[in-house]
Each structure stands twice: as C-alpha cells, then as structure tokens.
Design an enzyme around this catalytic site. Sequence first.
Site, PDB file in Angstrom:
ATOM      1  N   THR B 108      18.447 -18.636 -41.595  1.00 34.70           N
ATOM      2  CA  THR B 108      17.679 -18.066 -42.700  1.00 34.70           C
ATOM      3  C   THR B 108      17.824 -16.556 -42.775  1.00 34.70           C
ATOM      4  O   THR B 108      17.422 -15.947 -43.754  1.00 34.70           O
ATOM      5  CB  THR B 108      16.176 -18.359 -42.549  1.00 34.70           C
ATOM      6  OG1 THR B 108      15.787 -17.960 -41.247  1.00 34.70           O
ATOM      7  CG2 THR B 108      15.896 -19.810 -42.788  1.00 34.70           C
ATOM      8  N   GLY B 109      18.387 -15.978 -41.744  1.00 34.77           N
ATOM      9  CA  GLY B 109      18.477 -14.519 -41.757  1.00 34.77           C
ATOM     10  C   GLY B 109      17.238 -13.885 -41.180  1.00 34.77           C
ATOM     11  O   GLY B 109      16.986 -12.711 -41.342  1.00 34.77           O
ATOM     12  N   CYS B 110      16.463 -14.708 -40.501  1.00 37.06           N
ATOM     13  CA  CYS B 110      15.245 -14.253 -39.829  1.00 37.06           C
ATOM     14  C   CYS B 110      15.602 -13.415 -38.632  1.00 37.06           C
ATOM     15  O   CYS B 110      16.489 -13.769 -37.915  1.00 37.06           O
ATOM     16  CB  CYS B 110      14.495 -15.465 -39.294  1.00 37.06           C
ATOM     17  SG  CYS B 110      13.154 -15.937 -40.323  1.00 37.06           S
ATOM     18  N   VAL B 111      14.927 -12.441 -38.356  1.00 40.40           N
ATOM     19  CA  VAL B 111      14.842 -11.599 -37.152  1.00 40.40           C
ATOM     20  C   VAL B 111      14.454 -10.227 -37.623  1.00 40.40           C
ATOM     21  O   VAL B 111      14.738  -9.850 -38.714  1.00 40.40           O
ATOM     22  CB  VAL B 111      16.114 -11.435 -36.270  1.00 40.40           C
ATOM     23  CG1 VAL B 111      15.855 -10.311 -35.251  1.00 40.40           C
ATOM     24  CG2 VAL B 111      16.398 -12.704 -35.483  1.00 40.40           C
TER      25      VAL B 111
ATOM     26  N   ILE C  29      11.230 -16.811 -33.053  1.00 36.19           N
ATOM     27  CA  ILE C  29      11.722 -15.472 -33.391  1.00 36.19           C
ATOM     28  C   ILE C  29      11.062 -14.434 -32.483  1.00 36.19           C
ATOM     29  O   ILE C  29      11.705 -13.532 -31.965  1.00 36.19           O
ATOM     30  CB  ILE C  29      11.403 -15.138 -34.875  1.00 36.19           C
ATOM     31  CG1 ILE C  29      12.145 -16.106 -35.810  1.00 36.19           C
ATOM     32  CG2 ILE C  29      11.746 -13.693 -35.193  1.00 36.19           C
ATOM     33  CD1 ILE C  29      13.635 -15.946 -35.864  1.00 36.19           C
TER      34      ILE C  29
END
Lengths: 101, 111, 134, 130
Positions: B108-111, C29
């Site tokens: 998702t392009g999360c970080v 995350i």
Amino acid sequence: MSVLHTVNKSPFERNGLESCLRYVKKGSSVLLIEDGVFGALAGSTTSTAVKGAMANVAVYALEADVLARGIKGKLLDGVKLVDYAGFVDLVTQHDTTSAWL
Amino acid sequence: MSSIEVAGKMMETDEEGYLLNLAEWTEDAAKVLAAAENVNMTDAHWEVINFLREYYDEYQIAPAVRVLTKAIGKKLGPEKGNSKYLYELFPYGPAKQACKIAGLPKPTGCV
Amino acid sequence: MATKKMLYLNRRAPYGSVYALESLEVVLIGAAFEQDVSLAFIDDGVFQLLKGQNTAAVGMKNFSPTYKALGDYDVRKIFVEKESLDARGLNRDDLLDLTYEDENEGYAEKDSIQVVSRADMAGIIEQNDVVFSF
Amino acid sequence: MKFAVLVSEGPYTHQASDTAYNFCKAALDGGHEIGRIFFYHDGVNNATRYTVPPQDDRNIQQRWSKLAQDHQLDMVVCIAAAQRRGIMDEKEAKRQGLDGHNIAPGFHISGLGQLIEAGIEADRLVVFGD
C-alpha cells in the site's frame, strides 16, 4: 502514572463505561463525552457503579454534550462539568489518555 | 487497465503491472512479470520468490523488508540475509518488485 | 527518537468491524519504529485470537494467521485478560499459539501470549506513555 | 504542550470528528501545539472535498481545511485506509489508474508510520472514534 479515560458510548447501549470503570485506578479520571454523558445520569441502572468509582477517581462530563442532550438537571452529584478547554486541561493534567470506544 | 500474455492466456494487471487476480499466478506468469521488470530469473531469484509465497501462504502478509532479510538469512544462510543481496536481485526493492513477480498484493505504500 | 511504551488496546471482535484488522496493520507498521510495544486484548478483543477462524463463506480475508507473524516483527508482549476469556467461556487453549525467538537464549521459542488478571491489566494500561485504542 | 490526535470515524454518522475538531480548536486557542492530526479507519472520509451538507448544517470537511490553513496543521490521511474507501490525491489516483481525485485542501495522504511517529513525538495522544 495517571490516566484520563474517555468514554463516548451510552452505558445503556455499549459496555465502554462498565469496562473502563474496571481499570481506573486512584489518581486517574474519567471523562464522559458524546453519548457517554448518559453515564452521568442520576437514578439510572449505572449510577451505583459510577458513584462507586467516584470514591477513587474524579468523574467529569463534557458540558456541551450534556446540554445538547438536555440532561443538565438530571446528573449525579459530584460529576464535574467541563468545556472543551477543560477537556484539553484534563489531557495535560494526566500522563496518558485512554479512549474507551 | 493493461494485461500480460502468459502461455497463450491473458492476465489483467494494474497500471503498475501488478496482477489483478492473484489466483491466476503461475511460475510462467512470474517469468513474464520479471521480464517486464528487466529481471532475469535465476535460482537465486526463485529462492526469494518462493520464500515470499510461502510466507504469504502462512501469514497472509508480505513481510516487511527487515523481516524478510532476517528470515531469509535464517533459512538460506547469513550471506543472503541482508538487504544488499536482495537489492542486487531486485533493484527496485524486494517489497515492490519481488512482491509483484511473486503475485502478492501490491504494497500500500505504508510506512 | 525517544523510546516510548506504547499499548495497542483491542476491545473488538474481528470481521464485524474493521478495527481489529486495521489495528493489526498499525502494529505491523509500528514495529519498524522499535518502541516498547505491548498488545492488550480485553472484552470482545479476545475473539481476535481464537483458533479455527474460517472466513471462506463470508468472503472476507482471514487475517488471524497474521498474528503469528508478530514474533518476526519483534512484538513479544501480548496480554490477554483472563476475566474477558472467562466471561466468554474461553481459555488459553482456544487461542492461537503465538511465539517469538529469544536471541538471548539460543533462539528458543517462547510464548508471546500472557494471560493476565484484570488487576494486572489495569496496571499494564497505566504503565504506557501512549495508548492506541481500537 | 504538544498533542497528537487520531480521528477514527467519518463525519456525520458519529460525533467523533466533531468532538475531535472542537478539542483541536480549544487546544490551539489555549496556546497548545497540535503536532499532527491523523485520520484512520472511516476517519479518512473527513478528507473528501465532495461533501455538500445542507446550508444549515456544519461543513465538517471545510472546517478541518480552514483549521489546517489557519494553524499550519499537519493533517495526514492513512494511505491504506484511504485506498480502501476511495479517498485519493492526484498522485495516488494516477498510480491506481483512476480518473479523478477528491482530497480536500489541507489534508495529505501518507503512511501509518506517521501515526506512530506522531505518538512518539507528541506529549499526549488523544483518540476520537466510535
């Protein structure tokens, strides 16, 4: 450490308040907001539990939500009303905030 | 919407070349997906691709890069358990490129 | 960056709402930030960790296997409240086996889940700098 | 004091985003700093500029946008949650091959790491949700 517990659900619909009251410790506080303010009603099925908690912790209710719901005259003695600025102050006065959603 | 041809069969991909229907993935599809990325699939590449697929099968997520490197190091030897090795195999990054070739969901392009 | 004690407080069952899944996504995350992380499961949150979940017929993704990856992400403190289990007729054996490898003890596999009493849970909540409620 | 705020619910259905807004406003009026407001779960729906409430109702999205502009707030919408629910900025819409974007001024899309970072950097994190 002291915790500000916020509760935003009516105790007649969800168990957020009941659950929260199990974890509050001396020095912490409970702030009722949104439908959570119904937890401050006097003479209700929850009043005994809330009164019991007030022996150890302060119980606040957000005045704007109390007024919106027309229950200002029906609150338990000892529940303190705060405005949004008071809400902010309570957050600063406690080490952590824990939301019981 | 784009598509790739794998052994005579058309498979739909998104704008970035990820398979839309992950169930369609085959080893042949991996080869076509890799070719589109200019990745020449060697045994070393397959080791990582197979590892990713097994990890996804077991845990239902693509591992974060640092988790991948640690796990690869444990399974395939410490000389392979570092991001330099993985970036040599997949220059655009093991998260994006290897997941695409392995037929895993697009990060998702999360970080 | 300072290290903080962070608690993820889970009170909802999976599938009926998205909170359990999206909470897990934050945990995964968040693990990259190397904070002092704990997960707490109370009330209906304990249902998240039940074995034997099968979502095929509801057409949703079964994310319960992902909890087993938490050890790889160095999430090692998973507290489950005994009273919440009891109230639902559950016990430790009904829950997933979640483990991590302890690098200080020859990578021995250890249990990540600790079943704790309500009184202990109250203490756990209070010890944290940041509480993420889901 | 520096706050981080997490908004986990969308506008109008639940009161959560109203309370969050009123809290943020009071905090700013009281001289505090809001390090970041992070929108997650259905909270991402606060960020669509295509909300048109009746004239006698509050416009929750515009209220947030104005607050962000007046105070240079960092308002972040979680990318994973936004993608699930169709909140897109220009870059993401393009990446996903979509024909338009709908994010409102003052909001930007980023990863969940921004929530963790906000929690680390702020003195207090306050969560509003359902």
